[in-house]
Every structure is written in structure tokens, then in C-alpha cells.
Enzyme design. Structure first.
Site, mmCIF file in Angstrom:
data_model
loop_
_atom_site.group_PDB
_atom_site.id
_atom_site.type_symbol
_atom_site.label_atom_id
_atom_site.label_comp_id
_atom_site.label_asym_id
_atom_site.label_seq_id
_atom_site.Cartn_x
_atom_site.Cartn_y
_atom_site.Cartn_z
ATOM 1 N N TRP A 85 14.965 -42.127 -5.316
ATOM 2 C CA TRP A 85 14.309 -43.384 -4.539
ATOM 3 C C TRP A 85 13.027 -42.912 -4.272
ATOM 4 O O TRP A 85 11.870 -43.740 -4.061
ATOM 5 C CB TRP A 85 15.055 -43.784 -3.500
ATOM 6 N N ASP A 86 12.418 -41.426 -4.008
ATOM 7 C CA ASP A 86 11.197 -41.124 -3.694
ATOM 8 C C ASP A 86 10.229 -41.789 -4.667
ATOM 9 O O ASP A 86 8.888 -41.947 -4.242
ATOM 10 C CB ASP A 86 11.268 -39.536 -4.117
ATOM 11 N N GLU A 145 19.358 -38.049 6.481
ATOM 12 C CA GLU A 145 20.699 -37.534 6.108
ATOM 13 C C GLU A 145 21.562 -36.449 7.210
ATOM 14 O O GLU A 145 22.413 -35.937 6.667
ATOM 15 C CB GLU A 145 20.435 -36.596 4.737
#
Length: 773
Positions: free
Chosen positions: A357-358, A488
Site C-alpha cells: 500500500w506504500d 504494526e
């Protein structure tokens, strides 16, 4: 944190050879051209610690998943960009001794990455165990002017001896990935041959059956005269080489020129690969090394004209931003919509080299402003082309009716990440993909993208969110349970503020996009309704209801949005209280201890405030920034840039500059002790964002460019080029004035510090404004 790279505006320089730093340098000095790339491994044999790396974009292997406890929904494989044939090999033997910097006495070692012209240089003097001394220099590049080609100039000068020098120029395909799950090699040989002095080696990936033909042609000159000797061809399985021996005298100059090519079955029929490689290598030989190098310099000059940032007064900051821009342009050129930007690019194996998704959250803004519009559009089309796979991914987890869950990690659209807290829970990635569509249209004005591609993706994503929420009687709101946010260091949490915020926004934006297409393009509206079996009245009503009644955790005592439910139950210890020897946490603490702590890898709430800044007043942003900054350890490469941008918005010069340096020099100074695994390519776009969106305060509101500049006191000025809707602008900002040059055929109106200015075509407007806070 390391500090051995010399400060220079246009080059990355390492002086002196330290074997302990070699793998870090192999990452930092990596080169590529968007089609292929490699770590800065030595051409000659090296028996010391090294991570060999040559990579070809889009070529991957589905390495079988390895987990201790299989769970339903797990991907069967992890896609890995493969360590491909090593074509740089130039082994040197001197009077029976092999040149090896691990065993030789090395002096005058220097490694230089020339970012201005796009090549890697290295030089040293080596004394072999037998006493023979030689001076060696090399220069190599992967051509961005012709992305099937690469070249090396390798020079040897015997300093204190005469005798035999034997050069073995090889292509070695008997390579493996260090991160192979089962210690498996991923390539099979198709064929190899030597023809007209050129070596060819064709390999095929197991399972995926990509063919890659690597060709290499070697020429040697002694004292600038081309010499011809009998060449010996060496072959073994997945290996082919040319061996050449010469008698030399002290101070003779031996020049080795090696031309190489990689061509793949992605772009040619398999039966045509050898002919394509022959054609490519013939182009290289016909051009010659000097012409190829000149073409490379000119191509990079064009790149820098489009996207350079100039910082006056701070060499470390200048070097860092150019390094980040250089690596981004080496990794992705936008020529091929099948390709994307792996977190490590062509610099290492970690993360599999796959798409995350970066790209949407960090890279899209960079390419929007510094490259032709089609480049960023291709990144969006990449996701549109994988929509059916996203629907299949969602179905594997029990979702239906066209709900789409884009993968956390992918090469072909299938989810291939195999950690449950990522695969199943880090669903915020869907929101980043939707936001990228919005961001692209906001910047370019290309509303037609919605009808052609975007709306189908937005419908799939909104359908997913509709099914992923549930109604909470206790909270009298919709909630999202069992997730992991960008932070995370928290897993399986309920009501992550960022995820809930994105989900509600996605559903609202999908509705807005649907209504826009319906009113502007009836034919496309009818096509999409039929294609997606869209139940207009019911689905739009559902999305609106859920978005309007979404739950957001909030702490009244501190007057801040909470990361997630229960965050304040944790012991609230600040980062300032952590001992330095306990950092980074992910290398010093158990995972259990990390999960129970309040420490944040990257702040989800601040990421949301960056995306949706216009929804919050400065006081709200300031309170949340102060609260979360003091608890964030920045052990995600994606974290510091967002903090830098928000600090600039808040006129916090010290923090804005601190986090700019951290994000920009993350790899150069090895902040997180992990540069040896490869560079953090996608976070490098955040460095550009820190300057252009942070210090320059650039944003698009109401179809208009706006600037709210901020100049760090360490800088005299900074300037950058951007493209915006057919105009090319150069912006220069100092503490006392802003100048905007319009290098295009169209007049443009921009806002600076909330005042509108018309910038005529071909003219520079000097705006005398006090901009330094």
C-alpha cells in the site's frame, strides 16, 4: 546509526574499505533503470560477507508459504522478486593469485554513486598475499536511455610486477534468494551458448515460467589498443564465461569493457528471446561504452530537470533528498503499467520486492508532480487491472457480492503475505488505494478516470467495508473489530481510528464518484451498473448510513482521538523515558512486550490527519501531534515523513527539520540498523513529500495549487520543479521571498499564503512575503 558516507551535493562517497559495512554499502550504492537493477556487489570475486543481488522487474517466484500454524485463508505462497543471473562477474587472476578484497591488503578504496549522471564508480589498490600490487577502477550503470542494456568499464594497472593477468568474464545463473523459505533455487536453465564473442544464458523460473535471456560481450584493451587472444569458453550448469589471458608489464593499463543485456518473456515471445538479446547487445557494441555513458548522463539530466530539489546552505539535506529522488527514479519509470514499486526496489530481497500500500499512500504524490501524468495513472491502472483478483481475495475470507479486498502484498493481484495479523487484519490498505484515486483526480483534474477505471474499484472497496463493519448495540454505532492499523505494534485491535475513518470516507467517496459518473457519462454509468450488478438505491443508502454512524474512539481527558479501543489501558510511558540501548524495540524486545506497550511504530491517527487535514483545525492537529509524537518510536520507515509534514503545518521548525533529516537519511545513516537488507524505496517518496507538502506547504484545493511555505533556519532557500495540469513551474522559497517561474504555454493562478497570484506564461513572479516562521 552509522555516519561514514561523505557529504556531497551530487555524489554518495565511501572512503576506505570496512568489510563490516559492506552489505550496507551494497544497498546504498545500488543502481537500476526501472527494468532491472542490482546491489553494489563487486565485479571481482569476493569471499567476505555479501548479499548478492541482481533483479529483473516483474519476474517472480511463488515461494511456498512457511508458517507454524496454518489458518484458513492463508495464501499458499509468498511472491518473491528473484535474485537473477549475475552478469557483472569479472574475476581477475594475477600470476596464479585471485584478486579478492577479503584476502588482499586494500588501500585507497573509494566507492562513488554519481547521482547526477547515473553511474557507480569504485577504485582501490590491492596487494595480494604474494606481494603483487595492482590498481583497479570500475564504472558501471544500468541504462535508463535503453533499459535493456547495462555496461561496465573495469580497469587494471599492475603497479609492481610483470606477468600474467587472466580475466574471466561470466554470467552466473546458479544463484539463490537468501530468503528462500525452503532453501530452494528458483531457476532452471533453458540454454546457453557463445556466439561471436557474446555469451548467452537463458533461465526459466520454476512454476511461473518467466524466461530471462542474459547476454554479455567482453572487450579488452591494453594500453588503449584492442588486443585479440584466444578466448576459452567455460560452461557448466547455469553458468557461462569467457576466459582471457594476457602478459602485462608494470604500469600497463588493461581496460575491460563489458556490455550486458536482460530481455524477458514479459516483452518477447520465448522463441524470440535469443534474437532480442542479440539485437540488444549489438546496439550496445555499436554504440560503444563512451556513447552509452553519454546517453545515460543526458537521460539523467532530463530526469533532474523534471524533479530536482535544490537546497541552499545544508549539504547533508541536499545530498539526502537527491539520493531519495535518484533511487525512486531508478526503481520505477512508469513505462509499463504491469510494474509497480517494491518497498526495496532493486536493492534487496526483503518484503519480496512486491507491491504494498506504500505505493498509493506515499509514491503517487511524488510521481504526480515530477513525471508525466501517465506515470501515476499507470500505477492506478495496475490496481484496476487486478480488481478481479481483489474480489477473489475477499471471497477467500468470506465476503461476497463483489466486495474487493486488495492484497497487502502482491505481484499479480493475489494476496501473498503470510502473517495473519497482516493478511487478515491490515485492511486499511483498501483505503489507501481509494484515496490514491481521489488524490490523482484532485491533482490532475482527470475526472474521466472515474468512468474508465476508478469507479469500479471504488464500488468493490465500498462493498468490502459495508460487509466488514458490524452494528454495536452498546456503542449505538458501526464498529470494525479485529484489525491492525499502519502501527504494526498493535494487532487484533478493535476500532482503530484510522481504519474506521478511512472506511467511512471510502463509502462517502464511492457514492460521490457514482453520482458524478451518472450525471456526466450515462453510457459509462449504465456499463458499470451492469458490470457490477449495482443495486443503486440500496447500496448508496447503506454506505451513507454506515459512514454517518461510524464509531471513533476518543479520549476526553487528553482531548485526542485514540489509536483504538483500550489504548489508554496501557501503561503510558513516553519515548523520552526509553534507554537508548533498548532501541530499536523490534530488535531488543520480545513481541509480547511490544504489543503490551503503548509505543507506536507509526502513528495511525497522524496518518489520518495527514490524509484529511482539511477536516481538522490546527489546535486539534496540534493536540494529537503532541500526544502521539511523544509515544512514537518511528521504527517504520513510513513514519517520520508524516510527522515532518504535520510539524511544518504547526510551525514546529525543530521537529519538522528533525524528521525531515531522519526520513531523508534513513538509509544513508542506517537509522534502524537494517539498511544492509536493502533500501526503503517507497518511504523515499515521503522525503520529497516532507519538502514539497511540508516545508513548501503545497496542496491542491478547489482545483488550485496553494503554498504555505516554511523555511528551516538551517537553509538559506530551497527550490523545486513541479508539473501541474499542463504547466511546468519552478518554485524557489527563501525566508524573505517566493519566486514562481512558469515554464509553460499557459497562464496559471496559484495561492500563496491565502492570496491569489496570476503567473503569466514564461515569466517569473517575485512575491515578497515573510515566510520563515
Amino acid at each position: 546509526m552509522k555516519n561514514y558516507i561523505k557529504a556531497n551535493e551530487w555524489t554518495i562517497v565511501e572512503e576506505g574499505f570496512d568489510a563490516q559495512l559492506n552489505k550496507i554499502s551494497e544497498s546504498i550504492f545500488s543502481i537500476g533503470n526501472g527494468r532491472m537493477g542490482q546491489r553494489a556487489n563487486f565485479e571481482e570475486k569476493y569471499t567476505g560477507e555479501t548479499l548478492l543481488g541482481n533483479y529483473v522487474a516483474g519476474v517472480y517466484y511463488p515461494d511456498k508459504t512457511r508458517v507454524g500454524w496454518w489458518k484458513n485463508g492463508y495464501p499458499e505462497y509468498f511472491a518473491k522478486v528473484l535474485n537473477a543471473a549475475n552478469w557483472i562477474g569479472i574475476d581477475v587472476n594475477v600470476n596464479g593469485e585471485t584478486l579478492d578484497l577479503h584476502t588482499a591488503k586494500v588501500s585507497d578504496f573509494q566507492r562513488i554513486l554519481n547521482m547526477k549522471e547515473g553511474h557507480l564508480e569504485r577504485s582501490f589498490v590491492a596487494e595480494l598475499p604474494g606481494g603483487n600490487k595492482l590498481k583497479v577502477s570500475s564504472k558501471r550503470f544500468c541504462s535508463i536511455a535503453d533499459d535493456e542494456l547495462a555496461a561496465i568499464h573495469y580497469q587494471i594497472i599492475p603497479l609492481n610486477f610483470s606477468g600474467n593477468v587472466t580475466i574471466t568474464s561470466s554470467i552466473d545463473g546458479d544463484v539463490k534468494n537468501q530468503d528462500s523459505n525452503y532453501d530452494e533455487k528458483f531457476w532452471d536453465q533453458v540454454n546457453s551458448n557463445m556466439a561471436n564473442g557474446t555469451a548467452y544464458l537463458t533461465l526459466r523460473t520454476k512454476k511461473t515460467e518467466f524466461d530471462v535471456c542474459t547476454a554479455a560481450h567482453t572487450l579488452i584493451k591494453v594500453n588503449q589498443q584492442q588486443v585479440t587472444v584466444a578466448a576459452e569458453t567455460l560452461t557448466k550448469h547455469k553458468f557461462i564465461a569467457t576466459k582471457l589471458s594476457y602478459e602485462v608489464k608494470a604500469n600497463d593499463v588493461v581496460d575491460v569493457y563489458k556490455y550486458a543485456s536482460n530481455v524477458t518473456s514479459q516483452n518477447y515471445k520465448k522463441e524470440d528471446l535469443l534474437a532480442a538479446a542479440e539485437k540488444a547487445i549489438s546496439r550496445a557494441i555499436a554504440s560503444g561504452y563512451d556513447k552509452l555513458l553519454q546517453d545515460q548522463a543526458e537521460a539523467w539530466a532530463n530526469k533532474w530537470e523534471e524533479g530536482d530539489i535544490i537546497i541552499d546552505g545544508d549539504v547533508a539535506a541536499q545530498q539526502a533528498i537527491r539520493f531519495n529522488i535518484f533511487q525512486l527514479n531508478q526503481t520505477y519509470t512508469g513505462k509499463d503499467a504491469r510494474l509497480n514499486i517494491g518497498p526495496k526496489g532493486f536493492t534487496g530481497e526483503k518484503y519480496g520486492g512486491s507491491t504494498y500500500w506504500d505505493t498509493e499512500a506515499y509514491c503517487i504524490p511524488f510521481y504526480l508532480a515530477t513525471a508525466p501524468q501517465q506515470v501515476s495513472k499507470n500505477l492506478l491502472i495496475y490496481r484496476h487491472n487486478q480488481l478481479q483478483k481483489a474480489i477473489e481475495n475477499a471471497a477467500k475470507l468470506g465476503f461476497n457480492s463483489g466486495a474487493a479486498l486488495y492484497p497487502m502484498v502482491t505481484m499479480n493481484g493475489e494476496e501473498c503475505h503470510n502473517e495473519w495479523e497482516i493478511t487478515f487484519e491490515e485492511i486499511h490498505r483498501n483505503g489507501a488505494i481509494a484515496f490514491a484515486i481521489y488524490n490523482y483526480i484532485r491533482y490532475t483534474g482527470d475526472q474521466s478516470y472515474l468512468a474508465a477505471y476508478g469507479l469500479e474499484v471504488l464500488i468493490g472497496i465500498a462493498r468490502f467495508w459495508k460487509q466488514r463493519v458490524n452494528w454495536s448495540e452498546e456503542k449505538n454505532s458501526y464498529v470494525i473489530l479485529g484489525v491492525t492499523g499502519p502501527n504494526e505494534y498493535e494487532n487484533n485491535i478493535n476500532n482503530n481510528w484510522y481504519t474506521n475513518k478511512l472506511a467511512a470516507w471510502c463509502m462517502r467517496y464511492a457514492k460521490e464518484a457514482f453520482e458524478l459518473v451518472k450525471s456526466s457519462d450515462v453510457d459509462e454509468y449504465l456499463r458499470i451498473v451492469g458490470l457490477t450488478n449495482f443495486k443503486e438505491e440500496q447500496e448508496l443508502a447503506d454506505w451513507t448510513k454506515i459512514a454517518d454512524q461510524m464509531y471513533y474512539p476518543f479520549d476526553k481527558k487528553h482531548n485526542v482521538y485514540l489509536q483504538q479501543d483500550g489504548y489508554m489501558d496501557k501503561e503510558q510511558v513516553l519515548v523520552a523515558e526509553l534507554a537508548a540501548e533498548e532501541r530499536p524495540l523490534n530488535q531488543k524486545w520480545s513481541w509480547d512486550r511490544i504489543l503490551r506497550s503503548c509505543f507506536i511504530k507509526q502513528a495511525d491517527v497522524l496518518q489520518g490527519m495527514y490524509f484529511f487535514e482539511d477536516e481538522f483545525d490546527l489546535e486539534t492537529i496540534k493536540r494529537n501531534f503532541k500526544f502521539y509524537e511523544s509515544r512514537t518510536v518511528h521504527e517504520s520507515s513510513l513514519s517520520p515523513c508524516v510527522h515532518s509534514i504535520l510539524a511544518a503545518r504547526l510551525s514546529d521548525e525543530e521537529k519538522a527539520y528533525e524528521f525531515y533529516l531522519r526520513t531523508s537519511r534513513l538509509d544513508l545513516d542506517d537509522y534502524n540498523n537494517d539498511t544492509e537488507d536493502g533500501l526503503h524505496i517507497t518511504s523515499m517518496a515521503g522525503t520529497w513529500m516532507s519538502i514539497v507538502e511540508g516545508f513548501a506547504g503545497m496542496k491542491v484545493r478547489d482545483n488550485q495549487l496553494q503554498f504555505n511555505p516554511f523555511v528551516p533556519s538551517q537553509w538559506n532557500s530551497f527550490s523545486f520543479n513541479i508539473g501541474f495540469r499542463g504547466t511546468q513551474l519552478k518554485i524557489k522559497i527563501s525566508s524573505t521571498q517566493i519566486s514562481i517561474t512558469n515554464n509553460s504555454a499557459n497562464e496559471i493562478e496559484v495561492k500563496v499564503l491565502n492570496e491569489a497570484y496570476a503567473i503569466p506564461t514564461g515569466e517569473t513572479e517575485i512575491l515578497f512575503k515573510e515566510v520563515c516562521v
